[in-house]
Scaffold this motif. Structure first.
Motif, PDB file in Angstrom:
ATOM      1  N   GLY A   1       1.087  24.664  82.697  1.00  0.00           N
ATOM      2  CA  GLY A   1       0.111  25.567  82.092  1.00  0.00           C
ATOM      3  C   GLY A   1       0.699  26.928  81.774  1.00  0.00           C
ATOM      4  O   GLY A   1       0.500  27.474  80.683  1.00  0.00           O
ATOM      5  N   LEU A   2       1.432  27.483  82.732  1.00  0.00           N
ATOM      6  CA  LEU A   2       2.080  28.775  82.495  1.00  0.00           C
ATOM      7  C   LEU A   2       3.135  28.683  81.395  1.00  0.00           C
ATOM      8  O   LEU A   2       3.277  29.598  80.573  1.00  0.00           O
ATOM      9  N   LEU A   3       3.873  27.573  81.360  1.00  0.00           N
ATOM     10  CA  LEU A   3       4.892  27.410  80.316  1.00  0.00           C
ATOM     11  C   LEU A   3       4.277  27.246  78.933  1.00  0.00           C
ATOM     12  O   LEU A   3       4.833  27.730  77.938  1.00  0.00           O
ATOM     13  N   VAL A   4       3.135  26.582  78.835  1.00  0.00           N
ATOM     14  CA  VAL A   4       2.446  26.474  77.540  1.00  0.00           C
ATOM     15  C   VAL A   4       2.055  27.875  77.045  1.00  0.00           C
ATOM     16  O   VAL A   4       2.320  28.231  75.894  1.00  0.00           O
ATOM     17  N   LEU A   5       1.444  28.652  77.921  1.00  0.00           N
ATOM     18  CA  LEU A   5       1.056  30.006  77.533  1.00  0.00           C
ATOM     19  C   LEU A   5       2.274  30.850  77.167  1.00  0.00           C
ATOM     20  O   LEU A   5       2.270  31.579  76.169  1.00  0.00           O
ATOM     21  N   SER A   6       3.320  30.746  77.964  1.00  0.00           N
ATOM     22  CA  SER A   6       4.527  31.522  77.704  1.00  0.00           C
ATOM     23  C   SER A   6       5.149  31.129  76.366  1.00  0.00           C
ATOM     24  O   SER A   6       5.591  31.982  75.604  1.00  0.00           O
ATOM     25  N   ASN A   7       5.139  29.837  76.058  1.00  0.00           N
ATOM     26  CA  ASN A   7       5.695  29.375  74.783  1.00  0.00           C
ATOM     27  C   ASN A   7       4.872  29.827  73.590  1.00  0.00           C
ATOM     28  O   ASN A   7       5.415  30.037  72.505  1.00  0.00           O
ATOM     29  N   MET A   8       3.581  29.966  73.772  1.00  0.00           N
ATOM     30  CA  MET A   8       2.755  30.467  72.680  1.00  0.00           C
ATOM     31  C   MET A   8       3.184  31.894  72.322  1.00  0.00           C
ATOM     32  O   MET A   8       3.354  32.215  71.143  1.00  0.00           O
ATOM     33  N   PHE A   9       3.375  32.717  73.342  1.00  0.00           N
ATOM     34  CA  PHE A   9       3.850  34.079  73.085  1.00  0.00           C
ATOM     35  C   PHE A   9       5.240  34.069  72.453  1.00  0.00           C
ATOM     36  O   PHE A   9       5.496  34.803  71.496  1.00  0.00           O
ATOM     37  N   MET A  10       6.147  33.260  73.001  1.00  0.00           N
ATOM     38  CA  MET A  10       7.513  33.283  72.495  1.00  0.00           C
ATOM     39  C   MET A  10       7.603  32.753  71.066  1.00  0.00           C
ATOM     40  O   MET A  10       8.366  33.278  70.253  1.00  0.00           O
ATOM     41  N   THR A  11       6.835  31.737  70.750  1.00  0.00           N
ATOM     42  CA  THR A  11       6.861  31.213  69.385  1.00  0.00           C
ATOM     43  C   THR A  11       6.408  32.283  68.395  1.00  0.00           C
ATOM     44  O   THR A  11       7.027  32.465  67.344  1.00  0.00           O
ATOM     45  N   PHE A  12       5.356  33.011  68.754  1.00  0.00           N
ATOM     46  CA  PHE A  12       4.922  34.110  67.883  1.00  0.00           C
ATOM     47  C   PHE A  12       5.988  35.206  67.821  1.00  0.00           C
ATOM     48  O   PHE A  12       6.259  35.746  66.747  1.00  0.00           O
ATOM     49  N   ALA A  13       6.602  35.532  68.946  1.00  0.00           N
ATOM     50  CA  ALA A  13       7.630  36.571  68.961  1.00  0.00           C
ATOM     51  C   ALA A  13       8.814  36.186  68.067  1.00  0.00           C
ATOM     52  O   ALA A  13       9.370  37.024  67.365  1.00  0.00           O
ATOM     53  N   TRP A  14       9.185  34.911  68.088  1.00  0.00           N
ATOM     54  CA  TRP A  14      10.361  34.474  67.334  1.00  0.00           C
ATOM     55  C   TRP A  14      10.089  34.284  65.847  1.00  0.00           C
ATOM     56  O   TRP A  14      10.972  34.528  65.035  1.00  0.00           O
ATOM     57  N   TYR A  15       8.895  33.812  65.497  1.00  0.00           N
ATOM     58  CA  TYR A  15       8.702  33.348  64.127  1.00  0.00           C
ATOM     59  C   TYR A  15       7.577  34.005  63.341  1.00  0.00           C
ATOM     60  O   TYR A  15       7.600  33.974  62.110  1.00  0.00           O
ATOM     61  N   ALA A  16       6.563  34.568  63.965  1.00  0.00           N
ATOM     62  CA  ALA A  16       5.410  35.096  63.221  1.00  0.00           C
ATOM     63  C   ALA A  16       5.808  36.216  62.270  1.00  0.00           C
ATOM     64  O   ALA A  16       5.204  36.372  61.205  1.00  0.00           O
ATOM     65  N   HIS A  17       6.833  36.985  62.612  1.00  0.00           N
ATOM     66  CA  HIS A  17       7.261  38.080  61.740  1.00  0.00           C
ATOM     67  C   HIS A  17       7.753  37.572  60.384  1.00  0.00           C
ATOM     68  O   HIS A  17       7.722  38.301  59.395  1.00  0.00           O
ATOM     69  N   LEU A  18       8.173  36.306  60.318  1.00  0.00           N
ATOM     70  CA  LEU A  18       8.632  35.754  59.042  1.00  0.00           C
ATOM     71  C   LEU A  18       7.491  35.668  58.034  1.00  0.00           C
ATOM     72  O   LEU A  18       7.710  35.766  56.826  1.00  0.00           O
ATOM     73  N   ARG A  19       6.287  35.496  58.536  1.00  0.00           N
ATOM     74  CA  ARG A  19       5.122  35.442  57.656  1.00  0.00           C
ATOM     75  C   ARG A  19       4.463  36.811  57.520  1.00  0.00           C
ATOM     76  O   ARG A  19       4.105  37.232  56.423  1.00  0.00           O
ATOM     77  N   ASP A  20       4.307  37.501  58.639  1.00  0.00           N
ATOM     78  CA  ASP A  20       3.490  38.710  58.655  1.00  0.00           C
ATOM     79  C   ASP A  20       4.247  40.012  58.395  1.00  0.00           C
ATOM     80  O   ASP A  20       3.642  40.989  57.966  1.00  0.00           O
ATOM     81  N   LEU A  21       5.518  40.044  58.693  1.00  0.00           N
ATOM     82  CA  LEU A  21       6.280  41.299  58.558  1.00  0.00           C
ATOM     83  C   LEU A  21       7.497  41.150  57.652  1.00  0.00           C
ATOM     84  O   LEU A  21       8.431  41.958  57.734  1.00  0.00           O
ATOM     85  N   ASN A  22       7.496  40.163  56.799  1.00  0.00           N
ATOM     86  CA  ASN A  22       8.665  39.892  55.953  1.00  0.00           C
ATOM     87  C   ASN A  22       8.991  41.061  55.021  1.00  0.00           C
ATOM     88  O   ASN A  22      10.135  41.260  54.646  1.00  0.00           O
ATOM     89  N   HIS A  23       8.002  41.855  54.687  1.00  0.00           N
ATOM     90  CA  HIS A  23       8.186  43.003  53.794  1.00  0.00           C
ATOM     91  C   HIS A  23       8.544  44.288  54.548  1.00  0.00           C
ATOM     92  O   HIS A  23       8.751  45.324  53.935  1.00  0.00           O
ATOM     93  N   ARG A  24       8.613  44.224  55.863  1.00  0.00           N
ATOM     94  CA  ARG A  24       8.915  45.389  56.700  1.00  0.00           C
ATOM     95  C   ARG A  24      10.381  45.355  57.126  1.00  0.00           C
ATOM     96  O   ARG A  24      11.021  44.305  57.108  1.00  0.00           O
TER      97      ARG A  24
END
Length: 117
Positions: free
Chosen positions: A14-37
């Motif tokens: 359970g803790l690893l699932v939650l931790s992976n959700m944060f890490m996946t966003f940390a690693w990849y979400a900027h490619l969609r949301d901050l690509n112009h920054r």
């Protein structure tokens, strides 16, 4: 009356699932949301998100290591990573589904079998 304690593998998972959700966003979400920054802004924001990943991952591994081997913890982590990443890629990043995800999952099942037998 005391609450029954969850099994170690469930606490860890359970803790690893939650931790992976944060890490996946940390690693990849900027490619969609901050690509112009600037990249450094994305790096700082990702680093801030990753802090929460570590606040969950460290206790998960400490709890898990009381009953699981290091190899079992690692394979558990990798299976969870793929399980979190695929929905993230499909629904958040809007990537097309690929059968490669299925083949990777089957390979992971083999790894689970060999490390937990």
């Amino acid at each position: 009356m005391t609450m029954p304690q969850l099994p170690v593998w469930l606490q860890t998972g359970g803790l690893l699932v939650l931790s992976n959700m944060f890490m996946t966003f940390a690693w990849y979400a900027h490619l969609r949301d901050l690509n112009h920054r600037p990249w450094w802004l994305a790096a700082l924001l990702s680093w801030g998100i990753a802090l929460f990943e570590y606040l969950l991952q460290v206790p998960a591994n400490r709890i898990g290591h009381t009953q699981l081997t290091l190899g079992q913890l690692k394979i558990m982590q990798e299976v969870i990573t793929l399980s979190v990443f695929v929905p993230f890629a499909l629904f958040y990043m809007r990537e097309p589904f690929k059968l490669d995800y299925l083949w990777a999952a089957l390979c992971m099942l083999g790894a689970v079998y060999f490390i937990f037998r």
